[in-house]
Scaffold this motif. Structure first.
Motif, PDB file in Angstrom:
ATOM      1  N   PHE A 144      -5.198  20.392  34.065  1.00 51.84           N
ATOM      2  CA  PHE A 144      -6.261  21.258  34.589  1.00 51.84           C
ATOM      3  C   PHE A 144      -5.721  22.136  35.718  1.00 51.84           C
ATOM      4  O   PHE A 144      -6.008  23.340  35.775  1.00 51.84           O
ATOM      5  N   ALA A 145      -4.942  21.513  36.616  1.00 52.96           N
ATOM      6  CA  ALA A 145      -4.382  22.268  37.740  1.00 52.96           C
ATOM      7  C   ALA A 145      -3.472  23.386  37.235  1.00 52.96           C
ATOM      8  O   ALA A 145      -3.528  24.527  37.726  1.00 52.96           O
ATOM      9  N   GLN A 146      -2.638  23.086  36.240  1.00 52.21           N
ATOM     10  CA  GLN A 146      -1.739  24.113  35.696  1.00 52.21           C
ATOM     11  C   GLN A 146      -2.525  25.253  35.065  1.00 52.21           C
ATOM     12  O   GLN A 146      -2.189  26.435  35.243  1.00 52.21           O
TER      13      GLN A 146
ATOM     14  N   ALA B 117     -11.805  17.298  46.133  1.00 48.77           N
ATOM     15  CA  ALA B 117     -12.875  17.573  45.173  1.00 48.77           C
ATOM     16  C   ALA B 117     -14.008  16.558  45.292  1.00 48.77           C
ATOM     17  O   ALA B 117     -15.174  16.885  45.017  1.00 48.77           O
ATOM     18  N   LEU B 118     -13.692  15.340  45.737  1.00 47.97           N
ATOM     19  CA  LEU B 118     -14.712  14.294  45.879  1.00 47.97           C
ATOM     20  C   LEU B 118     -15.388  14.324  47.248  1.00 47.97           C
ATOM     21  O   LEU B 118     -16.259  13.491  47.512  1.00 47.97           O
TER      22      LEU B 118
ATOM     23  N   VAL C 176      -7.431  26.433  53.990  1.00 49.97           N
ATOM     24  CA  VAL C 176      -8.742  26.747  53.424  1.00 49.97           C
ATOM     25  C   VAL C 176      -8.582  27.020  51.942  1.00 49.97           C
ATOM     26  O   VAL C 176      -7.645  27.715  51.515  1.00 49.97           O
ATOM     27  N   THR C 177      -9.488  26.473  51.141  1.00 53.37           N
ATOM     28  CA  THR C 177      -9.407  26.656  49.695  1.00 53.37           C
ATOM     29  C   THR C 177      -9.888  28.049  49.299  1.00 53.37           C
ATOM     30  O   THR C 177     -10.445  28.803  50.105  1.00 53.37           O
ATOM     31  N   ARG C 178      -9.700  28.378  48.020  1.00 58.64           N
ATOM     32  CA  ARG C 178     -10.085  29.712  47.525  1.00 58.64           C
ATOM     33  C   ARG C 178     -11.580  29.951  47.652  1.00 58.64           C
ATOM     34  O   ARG C 178     -12.024  31.097  47.816  1.00 58.64           O
ATOM     35  N   ASP C 179     -12.395  28.882  47.616  1.00 67.82           N
ATOM     36  CA  ASP C 179     -13.842  29.049  47.757  1.00 67.82           C
ATOM     37  C   ASP C 179     -14.314  28.731  49.172  1.00 67.82           C
ATOM     38  O   ASP C 179     -15.491  28.423  49.396  1.00 67.82           O
ATOM     39  N   GLY C 180     -13.384  28.799  50.140  1.00 70.40           N
ATOM     40  CA  GLY C 180     -13.773  28.756  51.547  1.00 70.40           C
ATOM     41  C   GLY C 180     -13.998  27.389  52.159  1.00 70.40           C
ATOM     42  O   GLY C 180     -14.596  27.274  53.236  1.00 70.40           O
ATOM     43  N   VAL C 181     -13.517  26.324  51.535  1.00 69.89           N
ATOM     44  CA  VAL C 181     -13.674  24.976  52.093  1.00 69.89           C
ATOM     45  C   VAL C 181     -12.521  24.681  53.042  1.00 69.89           C
ATOM     46  O   VAL C 181     -11.351  24.750  52.652  1.00 69.89           O
TER      47      VAL C 181
ATOM     48  N   GLY D 121     -15.021  23.812  43.889  1.00 67.28           N
ATOM     49  CA  GLY D 121     -16.138  23.674  42.956  1.00 67.28           C
ATOM     50  C   GLY D 121     -15.678  23.440  41.542  1.00 67.28           C
ATOM     51  O   GLY D 121     -16.233  22.594  40.817  1.00 67.28           O
ATOM     52  N   GLN D 122     -14.648  24.166  41.106  1.00 69.66           N
ATOM     53  CA  GLN D 122     -14.136  24.001  39.742  1.00 69.66           C
ATOM     54  C   GLN D 122     -13.555  22.605  39.528  1.00 69.66           C
ATOM     55  O   GLN D 122     -13.829  21.948  38.508  1.00 69.66           O
ATOM     56  N   VAL D 123     -12.735  22.137  40.505  1.00 66.45           N
ATOM     57  CA  VAL D 123     -12.113  20.826  40.350  1.00 66.45           C
ATOM     58  C   VAL D 123     -13.167  19.729  40.401  1.00 66.45           C
ATOM     59  O   VAL D 123     -13.114  18.749  39.646  1.00 66.45           O
TER      60      VAL D 123
END
Length: 773
Positions: A764-766, A714-715, A457-462, A740-742
């Motif tokens: 961007f990732a770094q 992200a897509l 799960v991602t940091r924003d809950g995906v 969301g950010q990516v």
């Protein structure tokens, strides 16, 4: 053909039971006698000429640079000896050496490959019979007889001359007519560090000491007076060999190692079938009847088979040559009484095995706990020894040219099974770098293991589903070990490719049942047969295609050969009785193809219900398609009404989008998957799938790379299917990213005219704390 018997009288026909043995016996006496090697070779060619009632008998020997030198002759001008040379492929002698096959010509002068050498005085001789002189599967010379009149040489005469050539090979080798070092490639100072390139077949890295696998058994006794005792010896050795293989099949490792070793057992069963092959045994029996000992007969048949099969382009048949070589070496060991074929009982604790090729049981002879890697001059992904090495977790690098000539026993060696590199006698800096890399890899593996039971799960809950790509039973334990949610792509063609014939419904059903049993409640997506292009079945011999990647392959073959598709679907239905069945059709180019394939599936479901009742059916059937052909993008609205899921095959999709052959090293890396065109295509597909409520996954190489996986999520892609090694790194990346950010950033990049946005995404990732390694 006429042959003189022992008294010198002409015989009108060959006595196949005695004349060859008498000739071989006389050759043996000359070879074992006194005198310099050249003197004995001169006597041998005279003896052969007399035995064949030929005006000429000549022996050409291979020298450095693939040059054949006339070493001895009876009948040609003696001044030509050591002065006449032919390149391999030049003239009839060169033709025989180039193809390792005999020639028998009543009128040699009319052959298009004939080359006249005036210094030999051969203008008087019209008919010619020549055979390669083989040693260890390599051409070491050519033996030729010639006659003035046009003479038709029989197959029987050719076979006898081949037997004579084998005996002659022993003289050339033992007497060292040509120093072995002369024939080895020149590589400068052998003590210097070397870096060699090969084919990466199994990672990761192995560091250790070189152990040379050189299983050639020296055959000391070549000629037998009485064939009957030799037949008895052969039968006893074959029985011992079969018992040995049966013992391996009964080994606790094979019996109790779980599903990972299902392929392991299949390999040994196939090997056992080779040991029963009537054609192979029959040829050895015939060679014994010609006058050879049992061990010489085995060696002769194997040398001939090895050279002939080396010219075959079919990769499956070439791989089976290694099994035959393994069998021949084992049989020879039993016949001559060798304890072992190599130093298997005295391995260092960090052995890196170096070989030209390897049979499956030869690998099993070594102590698995001490093997750190395997390097081969030959080899392929479907080779049985490689399959077993993968099961044992041994790094493998194959197709490393002349590696045996460039390495000494116990040399320090490092193999990189991920990138296909071999470092021989590496410097301290190289060794330290790899040791640090291994330590870092172990730390990372420990971190990935700690994440195994954590949600992806991602940091924003995906929530993102992580699935496994598989193609062999040995891949299945990785589902549990990695914490994968199931198998997102099971490549059903791999078992088809590792067999010698098309598997029947029962065999397939048993395999698919084992797969579902091993996965339990986890879903398994079975992709139907995807062959053609670079995936060749040994028992299908289609016409060559100018562009096979765009040719008759995958679903096109299945729809044109519906019996194959029906048998596979029937097996899948039976294996899924009472369970969910997920079927995916590959390489679909238009909705009409999916409709036709689904109709075959519906037909098989109806048939199974009629024969065995509704309880024999799967509890639920889900049908999907691979999206690999760009044309299907423009039929997505119609497609999404007819499927339960879509899986994006990024490898082929990118290849077709860019009209780039991914197997061609000149263009394979020319275009980047993280380019605006590819991102726009994925975005369009993901949007339409999301609007239609149809799950979308990616099962190509992109899915298992953290940076590419970040872009796909992200897509809008919510399921990724990858190799076992990718799940840990991708899960770590997912748990550190904010979708969301990516997404905001990547959409700003999609309209750029750039060749690639890879570096922008990496920076961007770094900057945002996304873990990519």
């Amino acid at each position: 053909m006429h042959v003189r018997d022992g008294s010198g009288r002409k015989a009108d026909a060959i006595d196949t039971t005695s004349a060859p043995r008498r000739l071989l016996g006389r050759l043996r006496d000359v070879m074992a006698g006194q005198g310099a090697p050249q003197e004995r070779l001169d006597k041998v060619v005279s003896l052969i000429a007399e035995g064949y009632e030929a005006e000429v008998c000549s022996c050409y020997v291979m020298r450095a640079g693939e040059v054949l030198e006339l070493f001895a002759t009876h009948g040609l001008l003696q001044s030509a000896v050591h002065n006449t040379r032919l390149r391999v492929g030049e003239g009839l002698v060169g033709e025989i050496a180039a193809h390792a096959r005999p020639l028998a010509l009543a009128d040699a002068w009319s052959h298009p490959a004939f080359a006249y050498r005036p210094e030999t005085g051969e203008e008087l001789y019209h008919s010619l019979m020549g055979v390669p002189i083989l040693r260890g599967g390599r051409v070491v010379g050519v033996l030729v007889v010639q006659n003035r009149e046009e003479r038709t040489y029989t197959e029987e005469a050719v076979e006898i001359l081949e037997t004579v050539a084998m005996v002659l090979a022993e003289l050339l080798t033992v007497a060292q007519m040509v120093n072995r070092q002369e024939l080895l490639p020149v590589d400068g100072n052998a003590l210097l560090p070397l870096r060699l390139e090969g084919l990466a077949l199994n990672g990761p890295v192995g560091i250790g000491s070189a152990v040379l696998h050189q299983p050639q058994v020296r055959v000391g006794r070549l000629v037998a007076e009485d064939p009957e005792p030799e037949h008895v010896r052969l039968k006893e050795a074959l029985n011992t060999l079969r018992a040995e293989v049966d013992g391996m099949l009964d080994d606790d490792t094979v019996q109790h190692a779980g599903e990972a070793f299902g392929d392991f057992r299949d390999v040994l069963e196939t090997y056992r079938m080779f040991a029963e092959d009537a054609g192979w045994i029959g040829r050895i029996t015939e060679a014994i009847n010609s006058g050879l000992t049992a061990e010489a007969a085995v060696q002769k048949v194997h040398d001939d088979t090895r050279v002939r099969m080396s010219h075959v382009s079919d990769p499956y048949i070439r791989d089976r040559l290694h099994d035959l070589e393994d069998l021949a070496n084992r049989l020879l060991a039993h016949l001559v009484g060798s304890e072992q074929l190599s130093s298997r009982g005295a391995l260092p604790d960090d052995a890196i095995l170096i070989c030209r090729n390897l049979g499956p049981t030869e690998l099993l002879d070594y102590d698995r706990d001490k093997l750190r890697g395997l390097v081969m001059e030959e080899g392929s992904r479907t080779m049985h020894a490689v399959i077993i090495a993968r099961a044992l977790g041994i790094p493998v690098v194959a197709r490393v040219p002349n590696v045996l000539t460039k390495i000494e026993p116990y040399d320090p060696i490092i193999i990189d099974g991920d990138h296909g590199q071999v470092f021989i006698r590496p410097g301290d800096d190289v060794r330290e770098a790899f040791e640090k890399s291994l330590k870092a890899r172990r730390r990372k593996l420990a971190e990935y293991t700690a994440l195994r039971d954590e949600p992806s799960v991602t940091r924003d809950g995906v929530k993102v589903g992580l699935m496994l790509n598989a193609g062999l039973l040995m891949d299945l334990p990785n589902v549990v070990e990695t914490g994968a949610e199931g198998i997102g792509l099971y490549r059903t063609e791999v078992p088809f490719m590792s067999r010698g014939s098309l598997p029947n419904v029962e065999d397939q059903a048993q395999l698919y049942t084992r797969i579902q049993d091993a996965c339990g409640d986890r879903p398994v997506v079975f992709r139907t047969l995807d062959v053609g292009s670079d995936k060749v079945l040994p028992y299908w011999h289609g016409q060559p295609e100018d562009n096979p990647a765009l040719g008759w392959r995958s679903i096109r073959i299945s729809l044109d050969r519906p019996a194959i598709l029906r048998s596979q679907l029937r097996a899948l239905i039976r294996a899924a009785a009472g369970r969910e069945l997920r079927v995916m059709f590959p390489m679909v180019s238009e909705v009409a193809e999916l409709t036709a394939a689904r109709a075959v599936l519906d037909m098989e479901l109806a048939r199974e219900e009629k024969l065995h009742g509704p309880e024999a059916l799967p509890s639920h059937v889900k049908v999907g398609t691979m999206l690999e052909v760009p044309a299907l993008i423009w039929q997505l609205p119609q497609l999404l009404k007819r499927v339960d899921f879509v899986s994006l095959g990024s490898n082929d999709l990118v290849q077709f989008l860019y009209a780039t052959d991914r197997g061609n090293p000149k263009v394979a890396d020319r275009y980047d998957v993280l380019s605006p065109p590819v991102l726009c295509a994925v975005d369009q597909i993901a949007r339409q799938c999301r609007a239609a409520g149809v799950p979308l996954s990616i099962c190509g190489e992109m899915a298992g790379r953290p940076l590419e996986a970040m872009a796909m999520v992200a897509l809008g892609v919510r399921t990724l299917s990858m190799t076992a090694g990718g799940i840990g790194p991708v899960k770590m990346m997912l748990r550190s990213m904010h979708v969301g950010q990516v997404e905001d950033y990547i959409r700003a990049l999609m309209d750029l005219p750039d060749h690639s946005v890879r570096e922008k995404l990496r920076f961007f990732a770094q900057d945002h704390g996304v873990v990519l390694s």
